[in-house]
Scaffold this motif. Structure first.
Motif, PDB file in Angstrom:
ATOM      1  N   ASN A 190       0.852  -1.189   0.000  1.00  0.00           N
ATOM      2  CA  ASN A 190       0.000   0.000   0.000  1.00  0.00           C
ATOM      3  C   ASN A 190       0.887   1.238   0.000  1.00  0.00           C
ATOM      4  O   ASN A 190       2.120   1.135  -0.038  1.00  0.00           O
ATOM      5  N   ASP A 191       0.281   2.407   0.051  1.00  0.00           N
ATOM      6  CA  ASP A 191       1.070   3.642  -0.015  1.00  0.00           C
ATOM      7  C   ASP A 191       1.919   3.862   1.230  1.00  0.00           C
ATOM      8  O   ASP A 191       2.842   4.695   1.209  1.00  0.00           O
ATOM      9  N   ALA A 192       1.596   3.161   2.307  1.00  0.00           N
ATOM     10  CA  ALA A 192       2.407   3.263   3.520  1.00  0.00           C
ATOM     11  C   ALA A 192       3.606   2.325   3.471  1.00  0.00           C
ATOM     12  O   ALA A 192       4.319   2.172   4.457  1.00  0.00           O
ATOM     13  N   SER A 247       3.626  -0.833   3.337  1.00  0.00           N
ATOM     14  CA  SER A 247       3.410  -2.103   4.026  1.00  0.00           C
ATOM     15  C   SER A 247       3.183  -3.194   2.985  1.00  0.00           C
ATOM     16  O   SER A 247       2.373  -3.043   2.075  1.00  0.00           O
ATOM     17  N   LYS A 267     -12.163  -2.237   1.968  1.00  0.00           N
ATOM     18  CA  LYS A 267     -10.712  -2.380   1.954  1.00  0.00           C
ATOM     19  C   LYS A 267     -10.277  -3.239   3.141  1.00  0.00           C
ATOM     20  O   LYS A 267     -10.946  -3.269   4.170  1.00  0.00           O
ATOM     21  N   GLY A 284      -6.938  -1.713   8.112  1.00  0.00           N
ATOM     22  CA  GLY A 284      -5.653  -1.033   8.207  1.00  0.00           C
ATOM     23  C   GLY A 284      -5.070  -0.581   6.888  1.00  0.00           C
ATOM     24  O   GLY A 284      -3.966  -0.032   6.854  1.00  0.00           O
ATOM     25  N   LYS A 310      -4.020   1.619   3.953  1.00  0.00           N
ATOM     26  CA  LYS A 310      -3.787   3.051   3.883  1.00  0.00           C
ATOM     27  C   LYS A 310      -3.369   3.438   2.466  1.00  0.00           C
ATOM     28  O   LYS A 310      -2.635   2.718   1.808  1.00  0.00           O
ATOM     29  N   GLY A 311      -3.850   4.591   2.037  1.00  0.00           N
ATOM     30  CA  GLY A 311      -3.371   5.160   0.788  1.00  0.00           C
ATOM     31  C   GLY A 311      -4.349   5.066  -0.359  1.00  0.00           C
ATOM     32  O   GLY A 311      -5.426   4.466  -0.270  1.00  0.00           O
ATOM     33  N   LYS A 312      -3.925   5.634  -1.462  1.00  0.00           N
ATOM     34  CA  LYS A 312      -4.756   5.748  -2.657  1.00  0.00           C
ATOM     35  C   LYS A 312      -4.545   4.591  -3.614  1.00  0.00           C
ATOM     36  O   LYS A 312      -5.454   4.214  -4.355  1.00  0.00           O
TER      37      LYS A 312
END
Length: 320
Positions: free
Chosen positions: A56-58, A60, A113, A116, A118-120
């Motif tokens: 994801n954008d984080a 992870s 989703k 947890g 995160k992100g676009k």
């Protein structure tokens, strides 16, 4: 007029910079090819194997074929929607490596989703390892090509397994015992009382790992949280009962637990022939050795003359 043209040019440069050199595809898809072999592009219906990491954008990691120890096979279907991962794959050829960004809302539009998330974007790092084009091959010839290739991959994994186990033992400086069946084990804490026997119910806590240390299952909540396992809220996280000798679990467990007694702790290094063999299971690839750290919380002996009932067991240690 010139000012407007200059503004548009600067805006275009700024957009390219923001996208990190990514090219645009359909429906918000972004892609950046790092290695371009310039071969024939993959077509719908072709067979391929690919190594990929999904984040994801984080940053992870949501999934990685490198953790599984093998590339993922795929018979490329038609895109389910413009700009999805299947349409992105048609931009690549055998040997290409690339990054792909897909709008998360387009992937999860039919469902929530993951907890947890995160992100676009969903961010894919992809390496196309092999392509077998369908072309004008008959279905039989095409399937034979795929079977031959996959058998070759399996043979490589099978032949590499003993060296992988030995490297794990050497790297971790483990002084192990080995059963006649091929199970490697270390008793890290002796227990008390008689050894577990057939029809006994062993109640155990466990942590299952790949040889690279990645946890794939556990009965211990703190370990599950630390490993960021999926569906944490759906896991019972409690010691599980295992009836010995009823072939409800992998052979490595059935064999190894008989070496222990109540209160004992041990590490099992289990070759694939005593685990999930040529088929694998979930995140565990074919011909993959695995490691379990176990603690025998309790041992329940059946009443004389009776057989123990078969309680439910955890999914991953179960025999497939």
């Amino acid at each position: 007029m010139k000012k407007n043209l200059m503004f548009l040019a600067l805006a275009a440069v700024g957009l390219a910079s923001c996208n990190g050199g990514y090219k645009k595809g359909d429906n918000g898809l972004l892609y950046n090819i790092y290695t371009d072999k310039s071969g024939p592009k993959i077509k719908v219906g072709d067979f391929l194997t690919a190594n990929l990491i999904i984040k994801n954008d984080a940053d992870s990691v949501l999934m990685s074929t490198y953790d599984q120890g093998r590339p993922s096979p795929l018979l490329l279907p038609k895109a389910s929607s413009p700009g999805d991962i299947f349409s992105a794959i048609t931009l690549f050829a055998e040997g290409d490596s690339a990054s792909v960004k897909i709008l998360a809302d387009s992937v999860f539009k039919r469902g929530a989703k993951p907890p947890g998330f995160k992100g676009k974007y969903l961010n894919y790092t992809i390496k196309i390892e092999k392509v077998i084009p369908k072309g004008k091959l008959t279905d039989q010839a095409f399937n034979e090509e795929i079977t031959k290739y996959m058998k070759g991959l399996a043979d490589v994994q099978k032949n590499a397994e003993p060296a992988k186990i030995q490297k794990y033992l050497d790297d971790n400086k483990l002084k192990v015992n080995k059963t006649d069946s091929g199970l490697y084990y270390v008793i890290t804490q002796p227990g008390q009382g008689p050894l577990i026997a057939a029809n006994d119910t062993a109640v155990i806590n466990y942590v299952g790992r790949q040889l690279n240390g990645k946890v794939f299952d556990t009965s211990i909540k703190a370990e599950g949280i630390k490993a960021k396992l999926s569906s944490l809220d759906q896991r019972p996280f409690k010691p599980i009962p295992v009836v010995i000798g009823q072939k409800k679990v992998i052979e490595g467990w059935d064999t190894g637990l008989r070496l222990l007694n109540k209160g004992a702790k041990a590490t099992f290094i289990i070759p694939s022939k005593l685990a999930y063999g040529a088929m694998g299971a979930g995140p565990i690839a074919p011909y993959t050795p695995i490691v379990f750290d176990l603690e025998v919380v309790d041992v329940i002996h059946p009443k004389p003359g009776s057989l123990a009932p078969a309680p439910p067991t955890a999914q991953l240690p179960a025999k497939k």
